[in-house]
Design an enzyme around this catalytic site. Sequence first.
Site, PDB file in Angstrom:
ATOM      1  N   ASP A  86      76.357  12.124  -1.573  1.00 34.22           N
ATOM      2  CA  ASP A  86      75.182  12.916  -1.206  1.00 34.22           C
ATOM      3  C   ASP A  86      75.631  14.328  -0.801  1.00 34.22           C
ATOM      4  OD1 ASP A  86      72.504  13.392  -0.666  1.00 34.22           O
ATOM      5  OD2 ASP A  86      72.665  12.722   1.415  1.00 34.22           O
ATOM      6  N   GLU A  95      70.340  20.435  -7.366  1.00 34.39           N
ATOM      7  CA  GLU A  95      69.234  20.830  -6.469  1.00 34.39           C
ATOM      8  C   GLU A  95      68.840  22.270  -6.744  1.00 34.39           C
ATOM      9  OE1 GLU A  95      69.333  19.679  -2.336  1.00 34.39           O
ATOM     10  OE2 GLU A  95      68.214  21.446  -1.711  1.00 34.39           O
ATOM     11  N   HIS A 121      64.966  18.313   5.865  1.00 30.05           N
ATOM     12  CA  HIS A 121      65.820  17.250   6.419  1.00 30.05           C
ATOM     13  C   HIS A 121      65.537  17.046   7.911  1.00 30.05           C
ATOM     14  CE1 HIS A 121      68.375  18.351   2.883  1.00 30.05           C
ATOM     15  NE2 HIS A 121      68.588  17.043   2.864  1.00 30.05           N
ATOM     16  N   GLY A 122      65.582  15.817   8.343  1.00 26.30           N
ATOM     17  CA  GLY A 122      65.407  15.505   9.762  1.00 26.30           C
ATOM     18  C   GLY A 122      63.941  15.507  10.144  1.00 26.30           C
ATOM     19  N   HIS A 161      64.409  14.866  -0.975  1.00 27.74           N
ATOM     20  CA  HIS A 161      65.266  14.746   0.210  1.00 27.74           C
ATOM     21  C   HIS A 161      64.404  14.878   1.463  1.00 27.74           C
ATOM     22  CE1 HIS A 161      69.479  15.252  -1.472  1.00 27.74           C
ATOM     23  NE2 HIS A 161      68.695  15.233  -2.528  1.00 27.74           N
ATOM     24  N   ALA A 193      63.096  12.438   3.348  1.00 30.60           N
ATOM     25  CA  ALA A 193      61.901  11.582   3.268  1.00 30.60           C
ATOM     26  C   ALA A 193      61.654  10.755   4.526  1.00 30.60           C
ATOM     27  CB  ALA A 193      62.005  10.661   2.062  1.00 30.60           C
ATOM     28  N   SER A 194      62.544  10.859   5.510  1.00 30.74           N
ATOM     29  CA  SER A 194      62.412  10.004   6.704  1.00 30.74           C
ATOM     30  C   SER A 194      61.039  10.072   7.345  1.00 30.74           C
ATOM     31  CB  SER A 194      63.452  10.417   7.760  1.00 30.74           C
ATOM     32  OG  SER A 194      64.669   9.778   7.508  1.00 30.74           O
ATOM     33  N   ASP A 242      67.809   9.270   5.685  1.00 30.21           N
ATOM     34  CA  ASP A 242      68.962   9.168   6.576  1.00 30.21           C
ATOM     35  C   ASP A 242      68.499   9.044   8.035  1.00 30.21           C
ATOM     36  OD1 ASP A 242      71.327   9.355   7.931  1.00 30.21           O
ATOM     37  OD2 ASP A 242      72.073  11.131   6.911  1.00 30.21           O
TER      38      ASP A 242
END
Length: 286
Positions: free
Chosen positions: A83, A135, A182-183, A210, A212-213, A234
Site C-alpha cells: 500500500d 493514484e 485518510h483517517g 482510499h 474508506a474507514s 485502515d
Amino acid sequence: MLASVKDILSKAKRENYAVGAFNVSNMEMAQGVVMAAVERRSPLVVQITENAMKYAGAKELLELAKAVITERSENIPVGLNLDHGKTFDMVRRAVELGFNAVMIDGSRLSFLENINLTKRVVDFAHKSNISVQGELGIVPYLGEIDVTEIDWSKLMTDPQKTKEFTEKTGVDSLAVAIGNAHGFFRETEEADWERLKQINQLTNIPLVLHGASDWAKGKVLAAIQGGITCFNVDTDIRLAFMHELCRAANDKCSVTDPRKVLGPARDAVRKKVAEKINIFGSANKA
Ligand code: G3H
Ligand code: 13P
Ligand code: ZN
C-alpha cells in the site's frame, strides 16, 4: 489461497460489488482480517505499508502475512498488496519480498512525474505478473492539510487526465480523489459523484477508494454504483483493535498474559472486517 489482485478486482467490477483492502501490521490483525473473509466467504486484499514494515521488519511481516494466508484462507482468494509505495526501489523490494500486487503513489508529484514513475513501475512489475495500482489526485491524510482551509476541488482527480494517465502508464487499477481522505477527517458530506462517473467512463479499469474507514453504508453503495471496486480500510480496524485491547487490559490489569488482551483485539478486528464485507457486497463472492 494467495490470488491475483487483478483477478479479484476484475471479478468485482464485472459483478458490481467491491472488495475491502485492509491494512495489517501484526499477526493478530492479519489473522482477524483473513478469518473474517473466510467466515463471509469473501475475496480479500491484505495490505502492508512501508511504515508497517519499518515497525515489524519487512521480511518478518511479509512471511507472517503469507503464512496466515496459506494456513487460514482455505480456498478464499486473498491478494497481498504493497500500500502506498512511494519509490521505484520500494516497489522492487516489495516484489522481492513476495507481494503479488503493488501500489505506486505518485500523487504528490507533478502529472508528468507521476506518469513517468508509474509507467516505470508498471513495466517492471508486469514482467513478474504483478499488478499495479496508481493514484491520480490527492487523498489527504489527517494532519497533512488544514481541514478548515481545504479546497477539495484542487485535490480531486481530473477526469480528463485519467484517460491519458491510464493509457500512458498501463496501470491495472486507479486510486481516485472524489472528496475522500485518510483517517477520520472532516470530509464533504457528499462525494463528487459526477466526477466519479466520468472517471469510470473514461478509464474502464477498477477504481479504488482510499480512506474508506469513515464512509457510511449509503456513501459506500453510491460509490460502488459509480464504479468503485475496492475500498481501502485502515483506521477503523486499528480503532477496533485498540478499543478492545484497552477494554480487555483495563478489566484484567492483574493478568500478565498478553494473549488475554490480544485475543479479544483480534476478534474485534474480525468482527469489524466482517461488517465492512457485508456493506461492500463481497460476501459469498469467493
Ligand atoms: O494510507 C495508509 C495508511 O492509513 C497509513 O498507514 O501509518 O502504516 O503508513 P501507515
Ligand atoms: P483509512 O485509514 O481512512 O481507512 O484509509 C486507509 C487507506 O486508504 C489505506 O491506503
Ligand atoms: Zn490510502
